[in-house]
Design a protein around this motif. Structure first.
Motif, PDB file in Angstrom:
ATOM      1  N   HIS A  33       0.265   4.395 -19.822  1.00  0.00           N
ATOM      2  CA  HIS A  33       0.582   3.024 -19.176  1.00  0.00           C
ATOM      3  C   HIS A  33       0.611   3.289 -17.431  1.00  0.00           C
ATOM      4  O   HIS A  33       0.410   2.324 -16.660  1.00  0.00           O
ATOM      5  N   GLN A  34       0.495   4.684 -17.249  1.00  0.00           N
ATOM      6  CA  GLN A  34       0.775   4.986 -15.882  1.00  0.00           C
ATOM      7  C   GLN A  34      -0.540   4.663 -14.878  1.00  0.00           C
ATOM      8  O   GLN A  34      -1.740   4.662 -15.243  1.00  0.00           O
ATOM      9  N   ILE A  35      -0.617   4.118 -13.503  1.00  0.00           N
ATOM     10  CA  ILE A  35      -1.563   4.055 -12.738  1.00  0.00           C
ATOM     11  C   ILE A  35      -1.052   5.831 -11.678  1.00  0.00           C
ATOM     12  O   ILE A  35      -0.107   6.035 -11.661  1.00  0.00           O
ATOM     13  N   MET A  36      -2.295   6.282 -11.679  1.00  0.00           N
ATOM     14  CA  MET A  36      -2.111   7.514 -11.052  1.00  0.00           C
ATOM     15  C   MET A  36      -3.423   7.689  -9.826  1.00  0.00           C
ATOM     16  O   MET A  36      -4.519   7.796 -10.260  1.00  0.00           O
ATOM     17  N   LEU A  37      -2.944   7.674  -8.302  1.00  0.00           N
ATOM     18  CA  LEU A  37      -3.982   7.376  -7.678  1.00  0.00           C
ATOM     19  C   LEU A  37      -3.497   8.853  -6.380  1.00  0.00           C
ATOM     20  O   LEU A  37      -2.533   8.962  -6.354  1.00  0.00           O
ATOM     21  N   TYR A  38      -4.825   9.230  -6.151  1.00  0.00           N
ATOM     22  CA  TYR A  38      -4.459  10.302  -5.195  1.00  0.00           C
ATOM     23  C   TYR A  38      -5.398  10.252  -3.680  1.00  0.00           C
ATOM     24  O   TYR A  38      -6.335   9.529  -3.615  1.00  0.00           O
ATOM     25  N   ASN A  39      -4.422  10.479  -2.747  1.00  0.00           N
ATOM     26  CA  ASN A  39      -5.162  10.732  -1.446  1.00  0.00           C
ATOM     27  C   ASN A  39      -5.538   9.332  -0.805  1.00  0.00           C
ATOM     28  O   ASN A  39      -4.758   8.203  -0.864  1.00  0.00           O
ATOM     29  N   ILE A  57       0.213  10.893  -3.416  1.00  0.00           N
ATOM     30  CA  ILE A  57       0.014  10.600  -4.834  1.00  0.00           C
ATOM     31  C   ILE A  57       0.798   9.216  -5.052  1.00  0.00           C
ATOM     32  O   ILE A  57       2.001   9.226  -4.500  1.00  0.00           O
ATOM     33  N   CYS A  58       0.159   8.366  -5.653  1.00  0.00           N
ATOM     34  CA  CYS A  58       0.944   7.160  -6.136  1.00  0.00           C
ATOM     35  C   CYS A  58       0.891   7.103  -7.526  1.00  0.00           C
ATOM     36  O   CYS A  58      -0.002   7.399  -8.304  1.00  0.00           O
ATOM     37  N   TYR A 112       5.619   6.809  -4.231  1.00  0.00           N
ATOM     38  CA  TYR A 112       4.640   7.452  -3.321  1.00  0.00           C
ATOM     39  C   TYR A 112       5.183   8.868  -3.019  1.00  0.00           C
ATOM     40  O   TYR A 112       6.419   8.981  -2.431  1.00  0.00           O
ATOM     41  N   VAL A 113       4.327   9.920  -3.028  1.00  0.00           N
ATOM     42  CA  VAL A 113       4.897  11.143  -2.815  1.00  0.00           C
ATOM     43  C   VAL A 113       3.976  11.842  -1.832  1.00  0.00           C
ATOM     44  O   VAL A 113       2.820  11.671  -2.118  1.00  0.00           O
TER      45      VAL A 113
END
Length: 533
Positions: free
Chosen positions: A169-175, A86-87, A138-139
């Motif tokens: 305001h977050q960006i949230m991206l997966y995989n 996740i980012c 990044y986790v």
């Protein structure tokens, strides 16, 4: 200097338009969210971990080990869903500078942050990329939605920004989307100044800072190392960096736009505060634009001397210690700031005390630091003009179309590297199966050898025992060779990967290896070991 791409919809929304590489299972639903994501969020709604009967029986075991106790008590926390990359973060396009600076993390603190994040219940691995234009975490999370909640809560606590405001305001991206995003960042495709090179050095610094830190482990370290390779390859195989400008050069261009033509050469007095990487680039771009004299304020003179040696002899650089900063500012028409100071160097009160600039002009501050070196309320003064990194967009927009064309060649490289990383990551699923299957076969071999020796009686010589052992190992190794070959894949071959995963599942079914349970046990064991340190 990392940032997200210019504001063209063709660029900033590239991942939003990008279809999901892996469609989610049909039983999942998608809750509404205000979080700005590049692709539709894929949450696993099955958040309960179901253990096998043998594991459940531990609850009745009066003499259970700490690992067993934690495993049985953690059924509502650790799930069988696959770990997610996740980012989560903020960047120049999603959040204003006054919010980003509250979340800025100095490089010296990155290792501590990794450890703090991995102490959270559902975070296995972590890394931090904090620059003037972004703060991204990044986790690898045991549970996707719980990991997001824990990191967001941590960000809120660390910055003092309420969670609802952060989420706006977050960006949230997966995989795959998170991986592709980092590759684009390293390649300079996600920067405010497309193709700029400093961000690659900053990604390298993440790896350097993470070396030996618990929590900067296999998946995250491999992700960042491959991102570095992607950045190098893009710059080698495309002309993305040719003719591109950096944040520092954009800052100089902005100052020129705000001054009368050729004033650098003729009359403007220039002060540069900070001689680090950014300050050095500012000085070089000033010299390239015709500035023959400038004052540089820095804590030590060593870095200033090094810059002097790199410039032509006709460029005069005057060093002043940090204690002389305000006195130097009193004589300056244009002031560039680029230090790592966590508090403002120029406040409204001390700027107000500076003498008025000659010819009735306003003193120009160009602040490219995060956190900002110039207090935001300085802009309220009639004697000052203040610009920060968010104001560089008007300079960058001038040749945006040309740079966008250059970026097209880089996207094919990133797509190819993304497929390689995803194949490698998925192939990790077979590792527990390999270990469990080898252990199973070894138990059978050892048991049968023991039976054989017991039937032969006590008079078996050492040489005969060694011969029998070698025979049993030879048979086992030859029998294992085929299955082991089919549990490893070529990361460049998608067909090979799908076959490996199917073979893995078949072995799990045939030999009841329970690798999912062993994975959960290993994850809990790692969390316990970190908690005890």
């Amino acid at each position: 200097m990392a940032a997200l791409p210019p504001s063209s919809s063709a660029f900033t929304s590239s991942a939003r338009l990008r279809p999901s590489l892996r469609p989610p299972p049909s039983h999942l639903s998608f809750p509404r969210t205000r979080t700005r994501t590049r692709t539709r969020t894929r949450f696993s709604l099955n958040a309960t971990c179901h253990f096998s009967d043998s594991t459940n029986s531990l609850r009745q075991n009066a003499v259970a080990s700490p690992l067993q106790l934690l495993k049985t008590s953690a059924a509502d926390r650790y799930t069988k869903e696959k770990s997610s990359i996740i980012c989560i973060g903020l960047n120049i396009h999603t959040a204003p500078v006054q919010m980003r600076e509250k979340l800025a993390i100095p490089e010296a603190h990155w290792a501590k942050v990794i450890q703090d994040l991995c102490a959270l219940n559902h975070i296995e691995e972590a890394a931090v990329l904090s620059t003037c234009n972004r703060m991204e975490i990044y986790v690898v999370a045991l549970s996707q939605h719980r990991g997001v909640k824990e990191v967001t809560d941590w960000m809120s606590k660390m910055s003092g920004i309420p969670v609802p405001e952060l989420r706006e305001h977050q960006i949230m991206l997966y995989n795959a989307d998170a991986v592709q995003h980092l590759f684009e960042v390293a390649a300079g495709l996600d920067s405010l100044v497309l193709g700029e090179g400093q961000i690659l050095a900053q990604v390298k610094q993440v790896v350097k800072a993470g070396q030996g830190v618990p929590g900067f482990d296999k998946k995250i370290s491999s992700l960042f190392k491959q991102a570095i390779s992607v950045g190098k390859r893009v710059r080698t195989e495309t002309n993305i960096a040719s003719g591109s400008v950096s944040v520092s050069s954009a800052a100089v261009e902005l100052a020129l736009m705000k001054l009368q033509e050729s004033s650098f050469r003729d009359s403007a007095q220039v002060l540069v505060v900070g001689a680090g990487k950014m300050g050095k680039l500012v000085i070089k771009h000033l010299a390239a634009k015709g500035c023959r004299r400038m004052v540089v304020v820095n804590r030590t003179e060593e870095k200033v001397n090094a810059i002097r040696r790199e410039l032509e002899d006709d460029v005069e650089i005057v060093f002043r210690p940090i204690s002389d900063m305000l006195a130097c500012a009193a004589d300056a028409d244009v002031i560039f700031t680029s230090t790592a100071s966590e508090s403002p160097l120029f406040t409204k009160e001390n700027v107000q005390m500076l003498p008025v600039v000659s010819h009735g002009r306003r003193r120009i501050f160009v602040d490219i630091s995060i956190p900002r070196n110039v207090e935001h309320c300085v802009s309220e003064l009639e004697t000052a003009l203040v610009y920060n990194v968010d104001d560089l967009k008007e300079v960058v927009a001038a040749n945006k179309e040309d740079r966008l064309k250059k970026a097209e060649g880089a996207r094919g490289i990133i797509h190819e590297e993304l497929n390689k990383f995803e194949a490698w990551k998925d192939s990790l699923e077979s590792v527990p199966t390999i270990k469990k299957f080898r252990a199973y076969v070894e138990r059978v071999r050892a048991s049968e050898m023991e039976k054989c020796l017991s039937k032969m009686g006590p008079d078996v010589s050492k040489e005969h025992k060694e011969a029998i052992y070698a025979l049993s190992m030879g048979i086992v190794n030859k029998l294992l060779h085929g299955p082991m070959q089919h549990l490893r894949c070529d990361k460049n071959n998608d067909d090979s990967l799908s076959e490996v995963l199917e073979n893995m599942r078949a072995l799990n079914r045939m030999y009841d290896l329970e690798t999912e349970i062993s994975l959960i046990e290993e994850k809990i064991r790692v969390k316990m070991q970190r908690a005890q340190k």
